[in-house]
Design an enzyme around this catalytic site. Structure first.
Site, mmCIF file in Angstrom:
data_model
loop_
_atom_site.group_PDB
_atom_site.id
_atom_site.type_symbol
_atom_site.label_atom_id
_atom_site.label_comp_id
_atom_site.label_asym_id
_atom_site.label_seq_id
_atom_site.Cartn_x
_atom_site.Cartn_y
_atom_site.Cartn_z
ATOM 1 N N SER A 179 0.499 -8.996 1.566
ATOM 2 C CA SER A 179 -0.957 -8.972 1.596
ATOM 3 C C SER A 179 -1.383 -8.847 3.040
ATOM 4 C CB SER A 179 -1.506 -10.277 0.997
ATOM 5 O OG SER A 179 -2.856 -10.470 1.399
ATOM 6 N N HIS A 197 0.837 -1.210 0.000
ATOM 7 C CA HIS A 197 0.000 0.000 0.000
ATOM 8 C C HIS A 197 0.870 1.257 0.000
ATOM 9 C CE1 HIS A 197 -2.628 -2.944 2.348
ATOM 10 N NE2 HIS A 197 -3.418 -2.617 1.350
HETATM 11 N N1 LIG Z 1 2.054 -6.583 -2.414
HETATM 12 C C1 LIG Z 1 1.462 -5.562 -3.018
HETATM 13 N N2 LIG Z 1 2.147 -4.786 -3.887
HETATM 14 C C2 LIG Z 1 1.545 -3.760 -4.527
HETATM 15 N N3 LIG Z 1 0.261 -3.412 -4.343
HETATM 16 C C3 LIG Z 1 -0.473 -4.142 -3.489
HETATM 17 C C4 LIG Z 1 0.082 -5.247 -2.779
HETATM 18 N N4 LIG Z 1 -0.891 -5.790 -1.993
HETATM 19 C C5 LIG Z 1 -2.001 -5.055 -2.204
HETATM 20 N N5 LIG Z 1 -1.757 -4.059 -3.092
HETATM 21 C C6 LIG Z 1 -2.715 -3.099 -3.612
HETATM 22 O O1 LIG Z 1 -3.199 -2.286 -2.580
HETATM 23 C C7 LIG Z 1 -4.535 -1.892 -2.877
HETATM 24 C C8 LIG Z 1 -5.420 -2.171 -1.703
HETATM 25 O O2 LIG Z 1 -5.467 -3.577 -1.492
HETATM 26 P P1 LIG Z 1 -6.025 -4.228 -0.186
HETATM 27 O O3 LIG Z 1 -6.298 -3.204 0.832
HETATM 28 O O4 LIG Z 1 -7.058 -5.230 -0.553
HETATM 29 O O5 LIG Z 1 -4.715 -4.981 0.372
HETATM 30 P P2 LIG Z 1 -4.318 -6.490 0.281
HETATM 31 O O6 LIG Z 1 -2.992 -6.658 0.885
HETATM 32 O O7 LIG Z 1 -4.587 -6.944 -1.125
HETATM 33 O O8 LIG Z 1 -5.334 -7.178 1.249
HETATM 34 P P3 LIG Z 1 -6.017 -8.579 0.984
HETATM 35 O O9 LIG Z 1 -4.967 -9.524 0.570
HETATM 36 O O10 LIG Z 1 -6.618 -8.888 2.284
HETATM 37 O O11 LIG Z 1 -7.029 -8.302 -0.078
HETATM 38 C C9 LIG Z 1 -4.943 -2.678 -4.131
HETATM 39 O O12 LIG Z 1 -4.781 -1.846 -5.264
HETATM 40 C C10 LIG Z 1 -3.939 -3.796 -4.150
HETATM 41 O O13 LIG Z 1 -3.707 -4.309 -5.445
#
Ligand SMILES: Nc1ncnc2c1ncn2[C@@H]1O[C@H](COP(=O)(O)OP(=O)(O)OP(=O)(O)O)[C@@H](O)[C@H]1O
Ligand SMILES: [Mg+2]
Length: 276
Positions: free
Chosen positions: A182, A34
């Site tokens: 994640s 994020h």
């Molecule tokens: N490892 C990562 N690298 C780059 N962007 C990421 C990564 N993980 C999540 N994002 C991006 O951050 C934004 C918000 O995602 P979100 O809050 O769902 O986090 P997440 O880590 O994907 O959580 P979850 O796995 O529980 O869905 C999305 O655009 C997602 O693609």
């Protein structure tokens, strides 16, 4: 950094700004993935806003909505340090008023992969992102490649509905051992956390095979599957070698492909992908 919860306050704040506005939508429990989006937005926009909203409509009835990890205090500290200007953390009723009944649904691109495994997921994602675009009126919006199908869906929706926003897809941030960051990685115990490195190994093996000249998609899918199968704690949900735009499964890889997968590890459902 300003912390807002109501839509009226957000609109009032946004209306007074001049210069490019960048939006980073999130569900909170922030990590370096994020924050990489926030930093990228900072380099390209005069103002950066972040939404933290665990969107109930993108969770299936048997999914982890009530247990989804949250830590707003820590998130606020991280966003302040990263230089975000405003964070919007609306309560669900601010986003979904009583008797809500208007949805955004995309057709072909939401049918396979995550759309098939999680019915209704992309209806929730597309609807909430459309509402965030209306709430923030961003010039640019930043999403992660980790959620590859989401990236395709949001870009398609923005074009189809004429949202005046540049959708920017940023690289997947990984742990040193290759695991994609994640929020759901907190569900993993130490043995599962170790086993989860197999996703990156499987993608790397298929990519190496592709780079050595293999163009038969079925052989690449077999490499993904057989590598995942070496980890007894990991259960494959799907593996895919698909067209980067339509997301349809390929038989022959002629113009590159999206290699992607979803697995179960303990209580966690993990996804990852490479573009080749
Ligand atoms: N490892 C990562 N690298 C780059 N962007 C990421 C990564 N993980 C999540 N994002 C991006 O951050 C934004 C918000 O995602 P979100 O809050 O769902 O986090 P997440 O880590 O994907 O959580 P979850 O796995 O529980 O869905 C999305 O655009 C997602 O693609
Ligand atoms: Mg996510």
């Amino acid at each position: 950094m300003l912390i807002l919860t109501s839509l009226v306050e957000l609109r009032h704040y946004r209306r007074a700004l001049t210069g490019a506005f960048g939006l980073v939508p999130t569900m909170g429990y922030l990590h370096e993935g994020h924050l990489s989006l926030v930093r990228r937005a900072k380099t390209e926009c005069a103002h950066v806003g972040v939404s933290i909203f665990v969107n109930p409509t993108q969770f299936g009835p048997a999914e982890d909505l009530s247990k989804y990890p949250r830590d707003l205090e820590r998130d606020v500290q991280l966003l302040t340090a990263a230089g975000a200007d405003v964070v919007w953390t609306p309560p669900p009723e601010e986003v979904y008023p009583l008797n809500f009944q208007t949805w955004i649904m995309l057709e072909e691109v939401t049918k396979p992969l995550e759309g098939k495994a999680r019915p209704g997921h992309f209806r929730g994602v597309a609807t909430v992102v459309a509402k965030l675009f209306n709430a923030f009126t961003p010039d640019k919006a930043y999403f992660g490649q980790k959620d590859a199908q989401q990236a395709v869906v949001i870009q398609r929706m923005a074009r189809d509905l004429n949202f005046p926003v540049d959708v920017i897809i940023c690289p997947t941030v990984r742990e040193p051992d290759g695991l994609a960051l994640s929020s759901r990685n907190v569900y993993l115990n130490p043995a599962e956390r170790h086993a989860a490195t197999v996703l990156h190994r499987a993608l790397s093996a298929a990519k190496a095979q592709y780079e050595a000249g293999e163009r038969d998609a079925e052989i690449l899918r077999a490499t993904l599957s057989s590598t995942l199968a070496t980890e007894p704690l990991v259960r494959e949900e799907y593996v895919s070698v698909a067209d980067k735009e339509t997301l349809a499964e390929l038989t022959l890889v002629e113009h590159g492909a999206l290699l992607s997968m979803a697995v179960r590890v303990g209580k966690a459902r993990l996804i990852d992908n490479f573009l080749v």
